[in-house]
Design a protein around this motif. Structure first.
Motif, PDB file in Angstrom:
ATOM      1  N   TRP A   1       0.826  -1.212   0.000  1.00 51.02           N
ATOM      2  CA  TRP A   1       0.000   0.000   0.000  1.00 51.02           C
ATOM      3  C   TRP A   1       0.856   1.257   0.000  1.00 51.02           C
ATOM      4  N   ARG A   2       1.946   1.251   0.762  1.00 49.60           N
ATOM      5  CA  ARG A   2       2.804   2.441   0.810  1.00 49.60           C
ATOM      6  C   ARG A   2       3.431   2.730  -0.552  1.00 49.60           C
ATOM      7  N   ASP A   3       3.755   1.666  -1.297  1.00 46.70           N
ATOM      8  CA  ASP A   3       4.310   1.863  -2.645  1.00 46.70           C
ATOM      9  C   ASP A   3       3.304   2.593  -3.540  1.00 46.70           C
ATOM     10  N   GLU A   4       2.027   2.264  -3.388  1.00 45.09           N
ATOM     11  CA  GLU A   4       0.979   2.857  -4.232  1.00 45.09           C
ATOM     12  C   GLU A   4       0.520   4.209  -3.708  1.00 45.09           C
ATOM     13  N   TRP A   5       0.475   4.347  -2.373  1.00 43.90           N
ATOM     14  CA  TRP A   5      -0.004   5.578  -1.723  1.00 43.90           C
ATOM     15  C   TRP A   5       1.042   6.031  -0.693  1.00 43.90           C
ATOM     16  N   PRO A   6       2.124   6.679  -1.140  1.00 44.75           N
ATOM     17  CA  PRO A   6       3.207   7.045  -0.209  1.00 44.75           C
ATOM     18  C   PRO A   6       2.782   8.033   0.877  1.00 44.75           C
ATOM     19  N   GLU A   7       1.608   8.633   0.741  1.00 44.60           N
ATOM     20  CA  GLU A   7       1.116   9.565   1.763  1.00 44.60           C
ATOM     21  C   GLU A   7       0.650   8.859   3.035  1.00 44.60           C
ATOM     22  N   LEU A   8       0.522   7.541   2.999  1.00 47.01           N
ATOM     23  CA  LEU A   8       0.003   6.801   4.149  1.00 47.01           C
ATOM     24  C   LEU A   8       0.933   6.896   5.360  1.00 47.01           C
ATOM     25  N   THR A   9       0.322   6.883   6.531  1.00 42.40           N
ATOM     26  CA  THR A   9       1.061   6.687   7.785  1.00 42.40           C
ATOM     27  C   THR A   9       0.831   5.252   8.208  1.00 42.40           C
ATOM     28  N   ILE A  10       1.897   4.429   8.198  1.00 36.53           N
ATOM     29  CA  ILE A  10       1.813   3.024   8.543  1.00 36.53           C
ATOM     30  C   ILE A  10       2.251   2.858  10.001  1.00 36.53           C
ATOM     31  N   LEU A  11       1.362   2.435  10.856  1.00 36.52           N
ATOM     32  CA  LEU A  11       1.715   2.227  12.261  1.00 36.52           C
ATOM     33  C   LEU A  11       2.293   0.828  12.453  1.00 36.52           C
ATOM     34  N   PRO A  12       3.302   0.680  13.325  1.00 33.90           N
ATOM     35  CA  PRO A  12       3.973  -0.613  13.475  1.00 33.90           C
ATOM     36  C   PRO A  12       3.115  -1.626  14.224  1.00 33.90           C
ATOM     37  N   TRP A  13       3.390  -2.888  13.936  1.00 36.69           N
ATOM     38  CA  TRP A  13       2.765  -4.001  14.662  1.00 36.69           C
ATOM     39  C   TRP A  13       3.150  -3.906  16.136  1.00 36.69           C
TER      40      TRP A  13
END
Length: 198
Positions: free
Chosen positions: A184-196
């Motif tokens: 998802w980050r590759d497609e939408w770099p604006e995302l904030t990905i929270l860690p496991w």
């Protein structure tokens, strides 16, 4: 910003945003004619449509398929589910997208072999939606009587609108979440990905 609005306004915003994806609205309209018990259009086609609209991309950008979940525990055979899948293939054949239909009453029969962890039997379609890898994914929409929308969003909509991907460690293994989040980050770099969580 839609993610900061009161919930009723977020729901109005969700309907407005999702309506920009004409493939999605067509899938929902046609799915309603299948009369499947407890059905929802769910998963990526919903939250990714929101991400696309919020970031100014075409509404269908990066969406690989449109998922329809239903729940029929009266017949857990593959043959019964396959008959529904084949009916769906005919119904959606002319759409420029892949539509996947799955009976969530059967998931516990194959989940461990595919993902390496057991899945208790779901009690309803909503139970299955509760188990997605990220809380952001836990979203289902269907058309009710007339043109009414039924929205199932157990974790609310703020993260969806705010482009936050939050892990949901109830069933899916960590590596599944991290693989999906990276794609998802590759497609939408604006995302904030929270860690496991540890």
């Amino acid at each position: 910003m839609l993610g900061r609005l009161p919930l009723d306004e977020q729901l109005d915003g969700l309907r407005s945003v999702l309506s920009e994806n004409k493939i999605l609205t067509d899938v929902m309209t046609r799915a309603a004619t299948l009369d499947l018990p407890g059905w929802y259009v769910t998963a990526g086609c919903l939250f990714q449509t929101v991400w696309n609209v919020v970031t100014g991309r075409p509404p269908t950008n990066g969406i690989k398929d449109y998922d329809i979940f239903y729940f029929d525990s009266s017949d857990l055979s593959w043959e019964a589910e396959d008959a529904v899948i084949k009916a769906g293939h005919k119904l959606f054949a002319d759409l420029p997208a892949e539509v996947e239909i799955r009976n969530e009453a059967r998931v516990h029969l194959w989940y461990e072999e595919k993902f390496g962890v057991p899945c208790p039997p779901h009690e309803a379609t909503e139970t299955a939606i509760d188990c997605f890898a990220a809380t952001t994914c836990c979203l289902g929409v269907r058309l009710g009587p007339g043109t009414g929308w039924r929205v199932y969003a157990p974790h609310g909509l703020s993260d969806v609108f705010n482009l936050v991907v939050r892990p949901n460690p109830v069933l899916v293994p960590r590596e599944v979440y991290e693989t999906k989040a990276a794609r998802w980050r590759d497609e939408w770099p604006e995302l904030t990905i929270l860690p496991w969580p540890n």
